[in-house]
Structures are given as C-alpha cells and as structure tokens.
Design a protein around this motif. Sequence first.
Motif, PDB file in Angstrom:
ATOM      1  N   SER A 125       0.792 -16.036  -6.703  1.00 58.14           N
ATOM      2  CA  SER A 125       1.389 -14.852  -7.226  1.00 58.14           C
ATOM      3  C   SER A 125       0.906 -14.461  -8.719  1.00 58.14           C
ATOM      4  O   SER A 125       1.401 -13.490  -9.223  1.00 58.14           O
ATOM      5  CB  SER A 125       3.011 -15.157  -7.086  1.00 58.14           C
ATOM      6  OG  SER A 125       3.502 -16.094  -7.757  1.00 58.14           O
ATOM      7  N   PRO A 151      -2.435  -8.596  -1.768  1.00 55.66           N
ATOM      8  CA  PRO A 151      -1.816  -7.231  -2.478  1.00 55.66           C
ATOM      9  C   PRO A 151      -1.881  -7.081  -3.950  1.00 55.66           C
ATOM     10  O   PRO A 151      -2.036  -5.992  -4.226  1.00 55.66           O
ATOM     11  CB  PRO A 151      -0.149  -7.611  -2.239  1.00 55.66           C
ATOM     12  CG  PRO A 151      -0.197  -8.558  -0.893  1.00 55.66           C
ATOM     13  CD  PRO A 151      -1.455  -9.236  -1.076  1.00 55.66           C
ATOM     14  N   THR A 208       0.617  -9.832 -13.766  1.00 59.18           N
ATOM     15  CA  THR A 208       1.484 -10.436 -12.989  1.00 59.18           C
ATOM     16  C   THR A 208       1.581 -11.776 -13.608  1.00 59.18           C
ATOM     17  O   THR A 208       2.889 -12.295 -13.623  1.00 59.18           O
ATOM     18  CB  THR A 208       0.761 -10.724 -11.509  1.00 59.18           C
ATOM     19  OG1 THR A 208      -0.445 -11.220 -11.618  1.00 59.18           O
ATOM     20  CG2 THR A 208       0.928  -9.398 -10.804  1.00 59.18           C
ATOM     21  N   THR A 267      10.002  -4.203   0.339  1.00 59.25           N
ATOM     22  CA  THR A 267       8.783  -5.022   0.408  1.00 59.25           C
ATOM     23  C   THR A 267       8.649  -6.294   1.008  1.00 59.25           C
ATOM     24  O   THR A 267       7.665  -6.614   1.854  1.00 59.25           O
ATOM     25  CB  THR A 267       8.254  -4.948  -1.117  1.00 59.25           C
ATOM     26  OG1 THR A 267       8.229  -3.823  -1.898  1.00 59.25           O
ATOM     27  CG2 THR A 267       6.883  -5.286  -1.216  1.00 59.25           C
ATOM     28  N   SER A 273       6.677  -7.093   4.520  1.00 61.58           N
ATOM     29  CA  SER A 273       5.721  -8.130   4.327  1.00 61.58           C
ATOM     30  C   SER A 273       5.931  -9.317   5.211  1.00 61.58           C
ATOM     31  O   SER A 273       4.830  -9.806   5.415  1.00 61.58           O
ATOM     32  CB  SER A 273       5.388  -8.379   2.813  1.00 61.58           C
ATOM     33  OG  SER A 273       5.142  -7.318   2.131  1.00 61.58           O
ATOM     34  N   ASN A 317       0.967  -7.802   4.409  1.00 62.93           N
ATOM     35  CA  ASN A 317       1.531  -7.535   3.064  1.00 62.93           C
ATOM     36  C   ASN A 317       0.730  -6.835   2.041  1.00 62.93           C
ATOM     37  O   ASN A 317       1.164  -6.236   1.383  1.00 62.93           O
ATOM     38  CB  ASN A 317       1.930  -9.050   2.128  1.00 62.93           C
ATOM     39  CG  ASN A 317       0.859  -9.843   2.080  1.00 62.93           C
ATOM     40  OD1 ASN A 317      -0.404  -9.416   2.300  1.00 62.93           O
ATOM     41  ND2 ASN A 317       1.187 -10.948   1.495  1.00 62.93           N
ATOM     42  N   TYR A 360       2.381  -3.441   0.306  1.00 63.31           N
ATOM     43  CA  TYR A 360       2.514  -3.468  -1.046  1.00 63.31           C
ATOM     44  C   TYR A 360       1.933  -2.046  -1.550  1.00 63.31           C
ATOM     45  O   TYR A 360       2.346  -1.421  -2.391  1.00 63.31           O
ATOM     46  CB  TYR A 360       1.467  -4.426  -1.806  1.00 63.31           C
ATOM     47  CG  TYR A 360       1.169  -4.353  -3.219  1.00 63.31           C
ATOM     48  CD1 TYR A 360       1.925  -5.204  -4.270  1.00 63.31           C
ATOM     49  CD2 TYR A 360       0.332  -3.626  -3.758  1.00 63.31           C
ATOM     50  CE1 TYR A 360       1.578  -5.039  -5.462  1.00 63.31           C
ATOM     51  CE2 TYR A 360      -0.023  -3.459  -5.200  1.00 63.31           C
ATOM     52  CZ  TYR A 360       0.620  -4.298  -5.980  1.00 63.31           C
ATOM     53  OH  TYR A 360       0.411  -4.076  -7.254  1.00 63.31           O
ATOM     54  N   PHE A 397       4.012   0.426  -3.713  1.00 59.90           N
ATOM     55  CA  PHE A 397       3.373   0.937  -4.993  1.00 59.90           C
ATOM     56  C   PHE A 397       3.267   2.515  -5.353  1.00 59.90           C
ATOM     57  O   PHE A 397       3.646   2.953  -6.166  1.00 59.90           O
ATOM     58  CB  PHE A 397       1.827   0.517  -4.990  1.00 59.90           C
ATOM     59  CG  PHE A 397       1.176   0.636  -6.270  1.00 59.90           C
ATOM     60  CD1 PHE A 397       1.414  -0.464  -7.206  1.00 59.90           C
ATOM     61  CD2 PHE A 397       0.373   1.670  -6.560  1.00 59.90           C
ATOM     62  CE1 PHE A 397       0.530  -0.400  -8.493  1.00 59.90           C
ATOM     63  CE2 PHE A 397      -0.176   1.700  -7.703  1.00 59.90           C
ATOM     64  CZ  PHE A 397      -0.339   0.920  -8.778  1.00 59.90           C
ATOM     65  N   ILE A 444       8.038  -5.233  -6.622  1.00 58.50           N
ATOM     66  CA  ILE A 444       7.017  -5.187  -5.330  1.00 58.50           C
ATOM     67  C   ILE A 444       6.378  -6.222  -5.276  1.00 58.50           C
ATOM     68  O   ILE A 444       5.943  -6.697  -4.332  1.00 58.50           O
ATOM     69  CB  ILE A 444       6.235  -3.757  -5.796  1.00 58.50           C
ATOM     70  CG1 ILE A 444       7.531  -2.638  -5.479  1.00 58.50           C
ATOM     71  CG2 ILE A 444       5.165  -3.726  -4.833  1.00 58.50           C
ATOM     72  CD1 ILE A 444       6.746  -1.319  -6.245  1.00 58.50           C
ATOM     73  N   SER A 445       5.544  -6.637  -6.574  1.00 63.64           N
ATOM     74  CA  SER A 445       4.727  -7.736  -6.482  1.00 63.64           C
ATOM     75  C   SER A 445       5.319  -9.051  -6.055  1.00 63.64           C
ATOM     76  O   SER A 445       4.833  -9.729  -5.198  1.00 63.64           O
ATOM     77  CB  SER A 445       3.959  -8.072  -7.933  1.00 63.64           C
ATOM     78  OG  SER A 445       3.548  -6.984  -8.304  1.00 63.64           O
ATOM     79  N   ALA A 449       6.179  -8.814  -2.015  1.00 61.07           N
ATOM     80  CA  ALA A 449       5.009  -8.854  -1.179  1.00 61.07           C
ATOM     81  C   ALA A 449       4.243 -10.243  -1.139  1.00 61.07           C
ATOM     82  O   ALA A 449       4.144 -10.565   0.101  1.00 61.07           O
ATOM     83  CB  ALA A 449       3.874  -7.973  -1.694  1.00 61.07           C
TER      84      ALA A 449
END
Length: 467
Positions: A178, A186, A200, A370, A374, A379, A383, A387, A408-409, A412
């Motif tokens: 992530s 994503p 991120t 999301t 997902s 996913n 995303y 988005f 959202i990140s 997903a």
Amino acid sequence: MARRAAVAAAGFGAPLAGFAAELDGRTLSAWWALPFAGVLLSIALFPLVAMRIWHHHYGKITAAWTLAFFVPFTVLHGTSLAGASLVHALVAEYIPFIVLLTALFTVAGGIYIRGNLHGSPLLNTALLAIGAVLASFMGTTGASMLLIRPLVRANDNRRHRAHVVVFFIFIVSNIGGSLTPLGDPPLFLGFLKGVEFFWTLRNILPETAFMLACLLAIFFVLDSWFYRREGVLPRDPTPDTSRIGFDGGINFVLLLLVVALVLMSGLWRSPVVFDVFGTPLPLPSLARDIGLVAVTLLSLKLTAAQVHADNQFSWGPMVEVAKLFAGIFLTIIPVIAMLRAGVDGPFGAVVAAVTRPDGQPDPAMYFWATGLLSSFLDNAPTYLVFFNTAGGDAQQLMTTLAPTLAAISAGAVFMGANSYIGNAPNLMVKAIAEERGVAMPSFFGYMAWSCAVLVPLFVVLTFLFFV
C-alpha cells in the motif's frame, strides 16, 4: 501536438472505427450484472459442491458466463459497441494486467531460496514482516511469488498450516503493497493519473503500520497457540541444509528491470498513441508490455531447469488466474459502466452514500464503499471509479481532499484481502499452497477468516483515521 500512429492507415483500425463509442451506464439495467455475479458465485460455490467438475472445467464455466453477457449485449446494442467494450477491456486492462502478473510470476518463480527454514511462530512472523516490506517495492504479486514457496516449505512439518497462508494473503498479497505505486495496481493507476510517487507513503503510512502491526501480533499469538498445542511432525519432509542461499540470482536483476519498466511507463510522456479499434494505446504502455514479455522470456531462458524443479514451478496457478480474471474483466464491463454513471445509474445509491449532505466527500464512506467493492470486483477499476467520483483532479485530491484520496487508496488495497478474488495474488497463493498439500479454506471459509480478523480492524481503523 499529439500524433496518431499510422496503425489505422495500415488497415488495422479502419474497419472498426465506430468502436470508439462508449458504454453509457445510465442506459443499462442492473440485470446486466448477473453474468459477473455468476462468475463470482461459480468461483465460490463450485469448489464446495462439485470440486472435480470445477477443477477440470473452470475455464469452460467462466467462458459460458462471459458469453452469457456478450451474446445478448451484442444483439441488443450492436457489434460496434460490443466490440469497443471488448477491445477496451482486453487492450487497456486485461492484457497489461496479465502481462505484468506473468512477468512477476515467472521471475519470482526463478528464484529458489535454498535451505530448510523451520516454521516456528517467530520465523513465520518475521517472514510475513519481510514480505510486507518487499510488497511495496516489488509488488504484491512479486513478493507473494518469491516467499510463498519457502514459507510453505518451512511449515511442511506442521499439522495446521492454512492459517499461515491466510495471514500471508492478508499481509504480503495485499496490505503490504500500500505504500508505493509499485505495490498494487490501484495505486499505479493513481500514479498514472497524476498522484505523486511518494504520496501514499506519506499519507497512509500510519494506517498501513496500524494494520500490519495488529495482524502480525494476532498471527504470532495464533501461530504460537497452534505450535504449542500440536508441536511438529516426527519427520521433517524437507531435509536440513548447512546454510541458506539463493539460486537463480539473475532473476533479481530481471526483477529490477520489471520495476524500471513499470516506472518508465508512468514517467515517460510520449505524444505517440496507437489506435487499436478505438482504444488508445500510448507508446510507453506498449513499450512496457513488450519489455515485460521480453523479461518473461529471458527469465525462462536464463533460469536453470534445476531451479524450477526445486521450486516446483508450474504454470497451473498462472493459467487459473488468467482464465478466471478474463471472465471477471469482461463480465465486469457493465458493472463498471453503471458505477461510473454515478447517481444517475442503476447503482446510484452506492455513489450517493459516499457524499455528505453538504456535498463534501465522506472519507469513512469512501473507505468502506471502495473497500467492499474491491473485495469482489477488481480493485484497480474500482479505485478509478471512486477516484473520479471524488472529482478526478489529482492535485486537489492530494491536497484539500487528501483524507478522501487516502481513504480510497486504503480501501482499494486493504480490502482486496477480504476474498480470494479481491486481488490476483490471492488466488495464485491459494493455488500454489494447495499444490503443495495445504488444505486451504473454501471461498466462504476464507471469508470467515477475513470477517473475523480483518473487518473488526477495519472498523477500528475507520474511527482512528477517517472519521
């Protein structure tokens, strides 16, 4: 000024120039989601009620559901729109997806970690932690394919091993990826849309650290309980060796090349765009995919046969993922179109649920919407849907709407772990573990694990970071 490559002039795209039409989700009925639901239910139920039939015919069953969508869709909406949708799903989504997965699967499968590790709770927890770190830099697929075989081998003298693989999927195949666009598809799509490479890492590191710390602690306690209760088998199937090492070292170089190709496709801006029956194919994307195919072939040529034999390398898991996700990517076409239609589409209630009464986005609802989609849809397109629902302006999302983009990140990537089909490495890891004799839980059995372990953590995460 952007230049169109001379593909159409060569006769490649001219006969189907009308394929550029887009599918308007507002005109569709929710019934068009039935073939996609059929694919998901087949993956969930056939292994439970007809395992032998599924094992031998899962490709045919998936193809039948795909035809159940495309045949009536072509009759009702015409060959131009059906063809445009098919080409776009294959060229813009499925082929790049499978090419990248195949490259990572092949390269990671050409690295053999030599030696016999002993699967104690401390060692298993350490391997999961190492995999979580690697996942953000070599992708969840690459880290999963590199470590799942030595992890299963380290635990082949344990009576209960399924929980080790389940937590591996949670941590290495999903949540660990992530922190960078290299980690999970994503985030790579967000990178292509203008999200900074390290955004991120700066913005969802606390959420990721919370999830990983909790999961590693829960796993250590659970694995310690199993270990104390059952001990180990009298005879270890894997003989001890004097030291740990690596065979197939050339694949580490090829793995760096995969990373470079992915980065290149995001950073290189070229005006050259090929028109493939109405679907734009930028030169950097084409160069990346050709490079990834070359890396795959190089890995197969340069890796010694003994390394593949020691790794018990086979194409079975990759073939299964390719067939199942072909059905998913194609039957998902109307579902994504209906979601993109926003509040005016059949799934408008889903889109409306993520917006507060004052019109501002609700990060907590974005995280859950999301994430839940997902869990069962791919996913990456999910995303993109949210988005764009949040405005689609990367600069605004990285600044004034940063909590929304973080939600959202995280949704997903994190909730791709909720089911076997939430993220492609999940099915690959399951298939490899089962090939090596691990009795993995069924589709719903796995979800029982995710509901018991992940969902309560997601609830806590929501109140800590998104409310």
